[in-house]
Design a protein around this motif. Sequence first.
Motif, PDB file in Angstrom:
ATOM      1  N   HIS A   1      -5.718   1.088  18.729  1.00 22.84           N
ATOM      2  CA  HIS A   1      -6.295   2.401  19.447  1.00 22.84           C
ATOM      3  C   HIS A   1      -6.185   2.668  20.271  1.00 22.84           C
TER       4      HIS A   1
ATOM      5  N   GLY B   1      -8.907  -0.983  15.579  1.00 19.25           N
ATOM      6  CA  GLY B   1     -10.161  -0.197  14.960  1.00 19.25           C
ATOM      7  C   GLY B   1     -10.300  -1.539  14.123  1.00 19.25           C
TER       8      GLY B   1
ATOM      9  N   ILE C   1     -11.824  -2.974   9.835  1.00 17.40           N
ATOM     10  CA  ILE C   1     -11.758  -2.466   8.937  1.00 17.40           C
ATOM     11  C   ILE C   1     -13.029  -3.745   8.496  1.00 17.40           C
TER      12      ILE C   1
ATOM     13  N   TRP D   1     -18.597   1.584  18.439  1.00 19.31           N
ATOM     14  CA  TRP D   1     -18.417   2.791  17.088  1.00 19.31           C
ATOM     15  C   TRP D   1     -17.502   3.692  17.890  1.00 19.31           C
TER      16      TRP D   1
ATOM     17  N   SER E   1     -16.723   7.481  16.061  1.00 16.55           N
ATOM     18  CA  SER E   1     -16.498   8.194  14.649  1.00 16.55           C
ATOM     19  C   SER E   1     -16.175   7.406  13.275  1.00 16.55           C
TER      20      SER E   1
ATOM     21  N   ARG F   1     -16.574   4.421  12.898  1.00 20.29           N
ATOM     22  CA  ARG F   1     -15.071   3.258  13.210  1.00 20.29           C
ATOM     23  C   ARG F   1     -15.425   2.547  13.759  1.00 20.29           C
TER      24      ARG F   1
END
Length: 184
Positions: A12, A19, A21, A54, A56, A58
């Motif tokens: 990013h 990012g 997961i 954090w 948006s 994500r």
Amino acid sequence: MLVIVGRIGRAHGIKGEVGMIVRTDDPDLRFADGAQLVTVSTPPRTLTVESSRWHSGRLLVKFTDSPDRTAAENLRNLEVQAEIAEDERPEDPDEYYDRELIGLKVRTTDGVEAGEVIDVIHLPSQDLLEIRRPAGNAVLVPLVEELVPSIDLDSGYVEVADRPGLLDPEGAEVVPSEPGDSGR
């Protein structure tokens, strides 16, 4: 004990953020500044969280040894683990770590022995228990209260509400087709 807490996604921006997961119910703790994570790779690497935020919806994480986008892209798709104490439990009494469920005996709500939990599979929509049946085959059971009404860690049991076809796929109900239905 090392427990998987996430998978590194795409880079990013240009400053080395990635990012994440998230695969933990406590991301603010597991990805806190200074937290050390170990990659599931050969050889394993230790990554130190420089910062996380954090954006948006994500989680974006910056590791100390990821100074730019190129370094961040080299981390893509690596799973990361955190060191968690053996006796640590989630705050919510209805949540469990995978390691607590694997190895538990399975019985139906009628008390019939139905197998053993051999894995917990995490999907975007829900988690599944993989259960080895006494006959040796394995079945997947959604980890939802309607089908898994109780988990008793102290007794070592998971209770499953047996439904036609759930624990015995061969015993699934066959829905008759409508007249004129070609079955497609």
